[in-house]
Motif scaffolding. Structure first.
Motif, mmCIF file in Angstrom:
data_model
loop_
_atom_site.group_PDB
_atom_site.id
_atom_site.type_symbol
_atom_site.label_atom_id
_atom_site.label_comp_id
_atom_site.label_asym_id
_atom_site.label_seq_id
_atom_site.Cartn_x
_atom_site.Cartn_y
_atom_site.Cartn_z
ATOM 1 N N SER A 31 -9.672 6.230 -2.430
ATOM 2 C CA SER A 31 -8.747 5.641 -3.409
ATOM 3 C C SER A 31 -7.580 5.029 -2.673
ATOM 4 O O SER A 31 -7.218 5.495 -1.587
ATOM 5 C CB SER A 31 -8.168 6.720 -4.326
ATOM 6 O OG SER A 31 -9.149 7.229 -5.169
ATOM 7 N N ALA A 32 -6.991 4.014 -3.277
ATOM 8 C CA ALA A 32 -5.776 3.410 -2.717
ATOM 9 C C ALA A 32 -4.841 3.045 -3.856
ATOM 10 O O ALA A 32 -5.295 2.626 -4.925
ATOM 11 C CB ALA A 32 -6.128 2.157 -1.910
ATOM 12 N N LEU A 33 -3.539 3.228 -3.614
ATOM 13 C CA LEU A 33 -2.529 2.850 -4.609
ATOM 14 C C LEU A 33 -1.710 1.693 -4.058
ATOM 15 O O LEU A 33 -1.229 1.762 -2.916
ATOM 16 C CB LEU A 33 -1.574 4.016 -4.871
ATOM 17 C CG LEU A 33 -1.970 5.070 -5.888
ATOM 18 C CD1 LEU A 33 -0.891 6.150 -5.925
ATOM 19 C CD2 LEU A 33 -2.182 4.483 -7.272
ATOM 20 N N ILE A 34 -1.543 0.654 -4.874
ATOM 21 C CA ILE A 34 -0.787 -0.520 -4.442
ATOM 22 C C ILE A 34 0.302 -0.802 -5.476
ATOM 23 O O ILE A 34 0.023 -0.815 -6.680
ATOM 24 C CB ILE A 34 -1.713 -1.766 -4.370
ATOM 25 C CG1 ILE A 34 -2.839 -1.545 -3.352
ATOM 26 C CG2 ILE A 34 -0.921 -3.029 -4.038
ATOM 27 C CD1 ILE A 34 -3.944 -2.581 -3.454
ATOM 28 N N ARG A 35 1.535 -1.022 -4.993
ATOM 29 C CA ARG A 35 2.589 -1.494 -5.913
ATOM 30 C C ARG A 35 2.872 -2.954 -5.579
ATOM 31 O O ARG A 35 3.052 -3.322 -4.423
ATOM 32 C CB ARG A 35 3.872 -0.680 -5.787
ATOM 33 C CG ARG A 35 4.852 -0.957 -6.948
ATOM 34 C CD ARG A 35 6.213 -0.338 -6.726
ATOM 35 N NE ARG A 35 6.185 1.109 -6.561
ATOM 36 C CZ ARG A 35 6.185 1.988 -7.562
ATOM 37 N NH1 ARG A 35 6.213 1.576 -8.803
ATOM 38 N NH2 ARG A 35 6.182 3.277 -7.302
ATOM 39 N N TRP A 36 2.860 -3.820 -6.620
ATOM 40 C CA TRP A 36 2.986 -5.276 -6.417
ATOM 41 C C TRP A 36 4.434 -5.719 -6.487
ATOM 42 O O TRP A 36 5.235 -5.124 -7.170
ATOM 43 C CB TRP A 36 2.150 -6.020 -7.453
ATOM 44 C CG TRP A 36 0.708 -5.677 -7.339
ATOM 45 C CD1 TRP A 36 0.063 -4.628 -7.923
ATOM 46 C CD2 TRP A 36 -0.283 -6.352 -6.549
ATOM 47 N NE1 TRP A 36 -1.258 -4.608 -7.555
ATOM 48 C CE2 TRP A 36 -1.492 -5.649 -6.730
ATOM 49 C CE3 TRP A 36 -0.248 -7.491 -5.717
ATOM 50 C CZ2 TRP A 36 -2.668 -6.045 -6.076
ATOM 51 C CZ3 TRP A 36 -1.424 -7.878 -5.104
ATOM 52 C CH2 TRP A 36 -2.616 -7.158 -5.270
ATOM 53 N N LEU A 45 0.847 -1.197 0.000
ATOM 54 C CA LEU A 45 0.000 0.000 0.000
ATOM 55 C C LEU A 45 0.879 1.243 0.000
ATOM 56 O O LEU A 45 1.627 1.489 0.945
ATOM 57 C CB LEU A 45 -0.923 0.004 1.229
ATOM 58 C CG LEU A 45 -1.875 1.201 1.296
ATOM 59 C CD1 LEU A 45 -2.892 1.176 0.154
ATOM 60 C CD2 LEU A 45 -2.602 1.251 2.643
ATOM 61 N N LEU A 46 0.771 2.035 -1.072
ATOM 62 C CA LEU A 46 1.568 3.264 -1.162
ATOM 63 C C LEU A 46 0.870 4.412 -0.445
ATOM 64 O O LEU A 46 1.525 5.290 0.114
ATOM 65 C CB LEU A 46 1.792 3.646 -2.629
ATOM 66 C CG LEU A 46 2.485 2.607 -3.523
ATOM 67 C CD1 LEU A 46 2.650 3.160 -4.939
ATOM 68 C CD2 LEU A 46 3.839 2.198 -2.942
ATOM 69 N N GLY A 47 -0.455 4.416 -0.488
ATOM 70 C CA GLY A 47 -1.194 5.483 0.171
ATOM 71 C C GLY A 47 -2.669 5.393 -0.131
ATOM 72 O O GLY A 47 -3.094 4.637 -1.020
#
Ligand code: COA
Length: 330
Positions: free
Chosen positions: A325-330, A180-182
């Motif tokens: 909103s949520a940003l996820i980097r895999w 989770l980036l933010g």
């Protein structure tokens, strides 16, 4: 900023086997497949079997997520369940799910109600609790049995909703810049009346009159919700991309709340992200509220639409009116 990244270790989903098509609905109410599909993009939805509870669907999704993460119930010390349709008003569905899943009695368990934004709110809460270092591994479930709170005599709402569950297992990672980036969450509490269940709360407890007035079912002013939904989702998505210095081209996949294809298409247009990079399954499930994003996330992963290094944007809105909103980097 926390020193610990929080990553998704596994996902799972469950949909009841009973498929209710638009054509079937047209036998019981004055509607048509053409009307429903052209206004919402929905073709069919799933309906829980008689006796199948919200907790049962949640357990099925959670077991799949645990298997995917190669973990067991004993590894979990936090359970957050996003739902507006718990098995009963009290206690939390999380308590029933804890027992059915066989989680340890030392697990912190609670429900979270942010309606259709519930999964993003619960995911953010769980990630924050893990970042504190006080919890190690969390199960976050979005689950709804909306068939139990939909007014099957109201054609303006009943055609839109369905049942299902999605779950993620999350845990800490030493790798920086992943997970989770933010998030960017918010609420328009001045618009409660646009989408609510007026009866059954402390303001209007259940009574013969409230049942007669059908006040225990979802009431919605669809047109107004539509407009605010598009604006809120666009703004929160734009804000979070800006905050993280990301452009539309850097988002590999958007997983929007699945309420209405036209809402998704409007957001795609405003954000200038092509529809090919939006995950859509509203045609098969309708709006499953808090379950919609985790079901879509699980299907996206299992169909190879998410790869290591990708950035995924989750975006939702719902009764409240809540949005996030949520940003996820895999
Ligand atoms: N079948 C046939 N006709 C229907 C119908 C149905 N299921 N539901 C409504 N209608 C009729 C209405 O009665 C109205 O008739 P009228 O013009 O004679 O009064 C007409 O269709 C148009 O209704 P309207 O409400 O203006 O349609 P719309 O284009 O706004 O579409 C929604 C309705 C609900 C699909 C749309 O407003 C919507 O998706 N809103 C967002 C809802 C949402 O996503 N909520 C969840 C939030 S998490």
């Amino acid at each position: 900023m926390s020193h610990r990244s929080t990553v998704i270790l596994g996902t799972g989903s469950y949909a009841p086997s009973r498929v209710l098509t638009n054509a079937e609905l047209a036998h019981t109410i004055d509607t048509s497949d053409e009307w429903i599909h052209s206004r919402s993009g929905i073709r069919e939805r799933r309906i829980a079997a008689p006796g199948e509870m919200t907790s049962d669907m949640a357990v099925a999704a959670a077991q799949r997520a645990l298997a995917d993460a190669k973990l067991t119930p004993a590894d979990i010390d936090l359970l957050i369940v996003a739902t507006i349709t718990p098995d009963m008003p009290m206690p939390a569905a999380a308590c029933i799910i804890q027992h059915k899943l066989g989680l340890a009695t030392t697990t912190a368990c609670f429900d979270l109600n942010a309606a259709c934004s519930g999964f993003i709110y619960a995911f953010d809460t769980a990630c924050a609790m893990l970042s504190s270092g006080r919890y190690q591994r969390a199960l976050v479930i979005g689950v709804e049995k909306l068939s139990s709170i939909v007014d099957w005599q109201d054609r303006t709402t009943c055609v839109l909703f369905g049942d299902g569950a999605g779950a993620v297992v999350i845990g800490p990672s030493d790798q920086p810049g992943v997970g989770l980036l933010g998030t960017r969450l918010g609420t328009y509490g001045d618009s409660v009346d646009l989408l609510c269940i007026p009866g059954g709360g402390s303001n209007a407890p259940a009574s013969v009159a409230s049942v007669g007035a059908r006040d225990h079912f979802i009431k919605m002013k669809g047109k107004e919700v539509f407009k605010i939904a598009v604006r809120a989702m666009e703004e929160s998505a734009r804000d979070i991309l800006e905050q993280h210095g990301l452009g539309a081209t850097q988002i590999a996949l958007v997983i929007p709340h699945q309420a209405n294809l036209r809402i998704i298409e409007a957001i795609a247009q405003y954000l200038e992200i092509p529809m090919e990079r939006f995950f859509v399954n509203v045609d098969r499930y309708g709006n499953t509220s808090a379950a919609s994003i985790p079901i879509a996330l699980d299907e996206a992963r299992r169909t190879g639409r998410i790869k290591a290094g990708d950035v995924t944007l989750l975006v939702a809105f719902g009764a409240g009116l809540t949005y996030g909103s949520a940003l996820i980097r895999w």
